[in-house]
Design a protein around this motif. Structure first.
Motif, PDB file in Angstrom:
ATOM      1  N   ASN A  15      -7.233   0.639  -2.742  1.00 18.46           N
ATOM      2  CA  ASN A  15      -8.415   0.372  -1.913  1.00 18.46           C
ATOM      3  C   ASN A  15      -8.584  -1.126  -1.652  1.00 18.46           C
ATOM      4  O   ASN A  15      -9.068  -1.534  -0.590  1.00 18.46           O
ATOM      5  N   ARG A  16      -8.174  -1.936  -2.656  1.00 18.29           N
ATOM      6  CA  ARG A  16      -8.252  -3.391  -2.439  1.00 18.29           C
ATOM      7  C   ARG A  16      -7.334  -3.835  -1.306  1.00 18.29           C
ATOM      8  O   ARG A  16      -7.625  -4.803  -0.612  1.00 18.29           O
ATOM      9  N   THR A  17      -6.210  -3.152  -1.178  1.00 23.34           N
ATOM     10  CA  THR A  17      -5.293  -3.540  -0.090  1.00 23.34           C
ATOM     11  C   THR A  17      -5.955  -3.354   1.274  1.00 23.34           C
ATOM     12  O   THR A  17      -5.715  -4.128   2.207  1.00 23.34           O
ATOM     13  N   TYR A  18      -6.801  -2.336   1.411  1.00 24.19           N
ATOM     14  CA  TYR A  18      -7.529  -2.132   2.670  1.00 24.19           C
ATOM     15  C   TYR A  18      -8.499  -3.283   2.924  1.00 24.19           C
ATOM     16  O   TYR A  18      -8.633  -3.779   4.049  1.00 24.19           O
ATOM     17  N   ALA A  19      -9.175  -3.721   1.845  1.00 22.84           N
ATOM     18  CA  ALA A  19     -10.126  -4.825   1.995  1.00 22.84           C
ATOM     19  C   ALA A  19      -9.407  -6.116   2.373  1.00 22.84           C
ATOM     20  O   ALA A  19      -9.848  -6.875   3.241  1.00 22.84           O
ATOM     21  N   VAL A  20      -8.253  -6.377   1.696  1.00 21.63           N
ATOM     22  CA  VAL A  20      -7.495  -7.586   2.009  1.00 21.63           C
ATOM     23  C   VAL A  20      -6.953  -7.536   3.437  1.00 21.63           C
ATOM     24  O   VAL A  20      -6.980  -8.533   4.171  1.00 21.63           O
TER      25      VAL A  20
ATOM     26  N   LYS B 189      -7.854   2.131  -7.238  1.00 20.28           N
ATOM     27  CA  LYS B 189      -8.673   0.947  -6.978  1.00 20.28           C
ATOM     28  C   LYS B 189      -7.842  -0.160  -6.332  1.00 20.28           C
ATOM     29  O   LYS B 189      -8.283  -0.850  -5.410  1.00 20.28           O
ATOM     30  N   GLN B 190      -6.633  -0.349  -6.877  1.00 23.52           N
ATOM     31  CA  GLN B 190      -5.733  -1.366  -6.335  1.00 23.52           C
ATOM     32  C   GLN B 190      -5.365  -1.045  -4.879  1.00 23.52           C
ATOM     33  O   GLN B 190      -5.288  -1.933  -4.030  1.00 23.52           O
TER      34      GLN B 190
ATOM     35  N   LYS C  53      -9.627  -8.367   5.810  1.00 24.61           N
ATOM     36  CA  LYS C  53      -9.920  -9.807   5.792  1.00 24.61           C
ATOM     37  C   LYS C  53      -8.884 -10.594   6.593  1.00 24.61           C
ATOM     38  O   LYS C  53      -9.225 -11.519   7.344  1.00 24.61           O
TER      39      LYS C  53
ATOM     40  N   ARG D 112       0.832  -1.200   0.000  1.00 27.00           N
ATOM     41  CA  ARG D 112       0.000   0.000   0.000  1.00 27.00           C
ATOM     42  C   ARG D 112       0.872   1.257   0.000  1.00 27.00           C
ATOM     43  O   ARG D 112       0.563   2.253  -0.672  1.00 27.00           O
TER      44      ARG D 112
END
Length: 214
Positions: free
Chosen positions: A73-78, A70-71, A81, A32
């Motif tokens: 923001n995906r790191t935040y979701a991962v 977008k990529q 998780k 990130r």
């Protein structure tokens, strides 16, 4: 060498998984940070192209910037998780330990119930209650006896005080009579003092009998 063939416990497995999840979390954080660095560089490049009037390059860089964000923001979701997985693993481990403790407690209770005789326990409790009641009755009897002893002692002291008071009053009365005796006894024979003494003794006995003192 023996440790290589040692069977892993649940705690060992959970520790390994937690370690791997922490490593994954650190890697996501590094990725990130790299994406944020690229984002700033791309924003600067877009501004540079805009100042130079190169609109086509600005459009291309803008699309890349959107994909980059977008990529990121995906790191935040991962990352979220991974954190959730780590929490779930710890919760499952706690539940397993609690279940093991409950199982051990249940076995202990079974052993105690087998060794404990309900009839004998009931008899013991009844005996305790009976002896406790006896002890209470004995204590009450002792207290009553002590109260009677102290009460009688008080009565004796009060009676003695009354007797002393009466004797004091009699002594005062006798003294008064003895003071008046010469004036009343001028014409009496010489044997009168003995008679007067006798009368005074009778007077004392009469007053004591009136008070109930023998």
């Amino acid at each position: 060498m023996a440790s290589l063939f040692k069977k892993k416990t649940v705690d060992d497995i959970i520790k390994e998984q937690t370690k791997e999840l922490r490593g994954t979390q650190r890697q996501i954080t590094r990725d990130r940070a790299a994406l944020e660095k690229q984002e700033k560089q791309m924003e600067m490049e877009i501004k540079k192209m805009a100042k130079s009037g190169n609109r086509e390059a600005c459009k291309i860089l803008a699309k890349q910037l959107v994909q980059l964000r977008k990529q990121k923001n995906r790191t935040y979701a991962v990352s979220s998780k991974v954190t959730s997985m780590s929490t779930q693993t710890k919760v499952m481990n706690s539940q397993m330990k609690m279940a093991g403790a409950m199982s051990a407690t249940a076995k202990t209770m079974q052993v105690v119930n087998k060794k404990m005789d309900p009839q004998k326990t009931l008899q013991t409790m009844q005996d305790f209650q009976k002896e406790n009641m006896k002890m209470g009755m004995t204590e009450d009897m002792i207290n009553d006896t002590l109260d009677e002893i102290f009460d009688e002692s008080g009565d004796e002291e009060e009676s003695q005080d009354i007797v002393n008071q009466v004797l004091d009053e009699i002594g005062i009365e006798i003294s008064g009579k003895m003071v008046r005796a010469p004036a009343a006894g001028n014409n009496l024979p010489s044997a009168s003092p003995k008679r007067k003494t006798q009368i005074s003794d009778d007077e004392i006995e009469r007053q004591l009998r009136a008070l109930g003192v023998d």
